[in-house]
Design a protein around this motif. Structure first.
Motif, PDB file in Angstrom:
ATOM      1  N   TRP A 110       0.909  -3.414  58.814  1.00 19.58           N
ATOM      2  CA  TRP A 110       1.983  -3.643  59.777  1.00 19.58           C
ATOM      3  C   TRP A 110       1.470  -3.735  61.206  1.00 19.58           C
ATOM      4  CZ3 TRP A 110       6.153  -5.886  58.610  1.00 19.58           C
ATOM      5  CH2 TRP A 110       6.829  -5.637  57.428  1.00 19.58           C
ATOM      6  N   VAL A 111       0.437  -2.950  61.578  1.00 21.27           N
ATOM      7  CA  VAL A 111      -0.060  -3.016  62.958  1.00 21.27           C
ATOM      8  C   VAL A 111      -1.154  -4.062  63.125  1.00 21.27           C
ATOM      9  CG1 VAL A 111       0.595  -0.628  63.463  1.00 21.27           C
ATOM     10  CG2 VAL A 111      -1.749  -1.138  62.790  1.00 21.27           C
ATOM     11  N   GLY A 112      -1.576  -4.692  62.027  1.00 24.17           N
ATOM     12  CA  GLY A 112      -2.522  -5.790  62.120  1.00 24.17           C
ATOM     13  C   GLY A 112      -3.972  -5.393  62.312  1.00 24.17           C
ATOM     14  N   LEU A 113      -4.347  -4.243  61.763  1.00 22.73           N
ATOM     15  CA  LEU A 113      -5.748  -3.838  61.837  1.00 22.73           C
ATOM     16  C   LEU A 113      -6.598  -4.731  60.934  1.00 22.73           C
ATOM     17  CD1 LEU A 113      -5.283   0.015  61.887  1.00 22.73           C
ATOM     18  CD2 LEU A 113      -6.540  -1.309  63.607  1.00 22.73           C
ATOM     19  N   GLY A 114      -7.882  -4.797  61.231  1.00 26.64           N
ATOM     20  CA  GLY A 114      -8.806  -5.630  60.479  1.00 26.64           C
ATOM     21  C   GLY A 114      -9.357  -4.940  59.244  1.00 26.64           C
ATOM     22  N   ARG A 115     -10.604  -5.125  59.014  1.00 27.27           N
ATOM     23  CA  ARG A 115     -11.324  -4.721  57.806  1.00 27.27           C
ATOM     24  C   ARG A 115     -11.231  -3.220  57.521  1.00 27.27           C
ATOM     25  NH1 ARG A 115     -17.473  -4.579  56.545  1.00 27.27           N
ATOM     26  NH2 ARG A 115     -17.445  -5.378  54.425  1.00 27.27           N
ATOM     27  N   ILE A 116     -11.299  -2.875  56.236  1.00 25.93           N
ATOM     28  CA  ILE A 116     -11.380  -1.480  55.795  1.00 25.93           C
ATOM     29  C   ILE A 116     -12.633  -1.336  54.939  1.00 25.93           C
ATOM     30  CG2 ILE A 116     -10.347   0.352  54.397  1.00 25.93           C
ATOM     31  CD1 ILE A 116      -7.601  -0.956  54.932  1.00 25.93           C
ATOM     32  N   VAL A 117     -13.422  -0.297  55.216  1.00 21.75           N
ATOM     33  CA  VAL A 117     -14.575   0.047  54.394  1.00 21.75           C
ATOM     34  C   VAL A 117     -14.383   1.497  53.956  1.00 21.75           C
ATOM     35  CG1 VAL A 117     -17.098   0.228  54.274  1.00 21.75           C
ATOM     36  CG2 VAL A 117     -16.031  -1.513  55.743  1.00 21.75           C
ATOM     37  N   TYR A 118     -14.425   1.742  52.636  1.00 20.07           N
ATOM     38  CA  TYR A 118     -14.179   3.092  52.137  1.00 20.07           C
ATOM     39  C   TYR A 118     -15.314   3.571  51.246  1.00 20.07           C
ATOM     40  CZ  TYR A 118     -12.205   0.475  48.159  1.00 20.07           C
ATOM     41  OH  TYR A 118     -12.006  -0.386  47.121  1.00 20.07           O
ATOM     42  N   ALA A 119     -15.510   4.901  51.271  1.00 19.52           N
ATOM     43  CA  ALA A 119     -16.590   5.519  50.485  1.00 19.52           C
ATOM     44  C   ALA A 119     -16.218   5.630  49.012  1.00 19.52           C
ATOM     45  CB  ALA A 119     -16.945   6.888  51.052  1.00 19.52           C
ATOM     46  N   THR A 120     -14.984   6.017  48.726  1.00 20.72           N
ATOM     47  CA  THR A 120     -14.531   6.170  47.340  1.00 20.72           C
ATOM     48  C   THR A 120     -13.171   5.517  47.175  1.00 20.72           C
ATOM     49  OG1 THR A 120     -13.567   8.350  47.778  1.00 20.72           O
ATOM     50  CG2 THR A 120     -15.820   8.317  46.941  1.00 20.72           C
ATOM     51  N   SER A 121     -12.907   5.039  45.967  1.00 13.66           N
ATOM     52  CA  SER A 121     -11.674   4.304  45.697  1.00 13.66           C
ATOM     53  C   SER A 121     -10.556   5.220  45.190  1.00 13.66           C
ATOM     54  CB  SER A 121     -11.936   3.213  44.670  1.00 13.66           C
ATOM     55  OG  SER A 121     -12.221   3.778  43.405  1.00 13.66           O
ATOM     56  N   SER A 122      -9.353   4.717  45.270  1.00 13.20           N
ATOM     57  CA  SER A 122      -8.204   5.415  44.685  1.00 13.20           C
ATOM     58  C   SER A 122      -8.379   5.543  43.182  1.00 13.20           C
ATOM     59  CB  SER A 122      -6.909   4.659  44.995  1.00 13.20           C
ATOM     60  OG  SER A 122      -6.672   4.627  46.370  1.00 13.20           O
ATOM     61  N   GLU A 123      -8.977   4.527  42.571  1.00 13.36           N
ATOM     62  CA  GLU A 123      -9.235   4.567  41.130  1.00 13.36           C
ATOM     63  C   GLU A 123     -10.175   5.727  40.781  1.00 13.36           C
ATOM     64  OE1 GLU A 123     -11.040   1.763  37.542  1.00 13.36           O
ATOM     65  OE2 GLU A 123     -11.234   1.117  39.630  1.00 13.36           O
ATOM     66  N   GLN A 124     -11.229   5.904  41.569  1.00 12.00           N
ATOM     67  CA  GLN A 124     -12.146   7.017  41.324  1.00 12.00           C
ATOM     68  C   GLN A 124     -11.422   8.351  41.462  1.00 12.00           C
ATOM     69  OE1 GLN A 124     -15.041   5.528  44.304  1.00 12.00           O
ATOM     70  NE2 GLN A 124     -16.590   6.125  42.786  1.00 12.00           N
ATOM     71  N   LEU A 125     -10.666   8.513  42.559  1.00  6.36           N
ATOM     72  CA  LEU A 125      -9.955   9.769  42.776  1.00  6.36           C
ATOM     73  C   LEU A 125      -8.973  10.035  41.645  1.00  6.36           C
ATOM     74  CD1 LEU A 125      -9.328  12.274  44.446  1.00  6.36           C
ATOM     75  CD2 LEU A 125      -7.756  10.861  45.824  1.00  6.36           C
ATOM     76  N   SER A 126      -8.257   9.021  41.230  1.00  5.64           N
ATOM     77  CA  SER A 126      -7.308   9.195  40.119  1.00  5.64           C
ATOM     78  C   SER A 126      -8.023   9.647  38.851  1.00  5.64           C
ATOM     79  CB  SER A 126      -6.557   7.895  39.853  1.00  5.64           C
ATOM     80  OG  SER A 126      -5.720   7.576  40.934  1.00  5.64           O
ATOM     81  N   GLN A 127      -9.187   9.066  38.580  1.00  8.25           N
ATOM     82  CA  GLN A 127      -9.961   9.460  37.399  1.00  8.25           C
ATOM     83  C   GLN A 127     -10.424  10.915  37.500  1.00  8.25           C
ATOM     84  OE1 GLN A 127     -13.049   6.472  37.261  1.00  8.25           O
ATOM     85  NE2 GLN A 127     -11.724   4.983  36.254  1.00  8.25           N
ATOM     86  N   TRP A 128     -10.905  11.313  38.668  1.00  2.83           N
ATOM     87  CA  TRP A 128     -11.368  12.694  38.845  1.00  2.83           C
ATOM     88  C   TRP A 128     -10.214  13.672  38.637  1.00  2.83           C
ATOM     89  CZ3 TRP A 128     -13.761  11.329  44.225  1.00  2.83           C
ATOM     90  CH2 TRP A 128     -14.872  10.510  44.039  1.00  2.83           C
TER      91      TRP A 128
END
Length: 163
Positions: free
Chosen positions: A99-117
């Motif tokens: 919504w605010v128009g921010l650019g790129r996102i770089v993340y260390a761990t994914s939601s999929e990984q967290l969900s699995q853990w």
């Protein structure tokens, strides 16, 4: 099967700071998440960590970054900025980012990984679906997870769960 992203040295530096912020949050009794807003020249403009322990579940660092950026950056500056984060944005934070128009996102761990853990540890699912960022903000430039940091972030979440 998870496909890992190989970050540049500068990206890895920023992601390590995010993990440090996540550790600070956990040490303060909060959930382990930390994030940075970096401008097009590589300067860190804003950083924060989770602050949900007092009952406001919207106090995610990625949401705070979106608020800060909307107040302090022009639309062009926001679009040229990158958000680095210890964990992939939840749907609320991804929407705020979009919504605010921010650019790129770089993340260390994914939601999929967290969900699995969390499933491994028999932790019940939260009230909001764990959607990948592109499902919330189609077309956004997103990179992650990073294999080198996954174990460290997993250990923080394990500590939160008493594991």
């Amino acid at each position: 099967m998870t496909t890992f992203y190989d970050p540049s040295p500068a990206e890895l530096h920023h992601l390590r700071r995010c993990v440090d912020l996540a550790r600070t949050a956990l040490d303060d009794g909060d959930e382990p998440f930390g994030s940075l807003l970096v401008d097009a020249e590589g300067r860190v403009l804003f950083e924060d960590r989770n602050r949900v322990k007092d009952g406001d579940a919207t106090r995610h660092p990625e949401f705070e970054i979106a608020r800060w950026a909307a107040e302090h950056q022009t639309p062009a500056e926001r679009a040229a900025s990158t958000v680095y984060t210890s964990g992939e944005h939840c749907p609320m934070c991804a929407a705020a980012h979009g919504w605010v128009g921010l650019g790129r996102i770089v993340y260390a761990t994914s939601s999929e990984q967290l969900s699995q853990w969390l499933a491994e540890w028999d932790v019940p699912a939260g009230p909001v679906a764990a959607l990948p960022i592109p499902a919330v903000v189609p077309g956004l430039d997103v990179a992650g997870p990073v294999a080198e940091l996954s174990g460290e972030v997993r250990a923080l979440h394990a500590r939160l769960q008493g594991r």
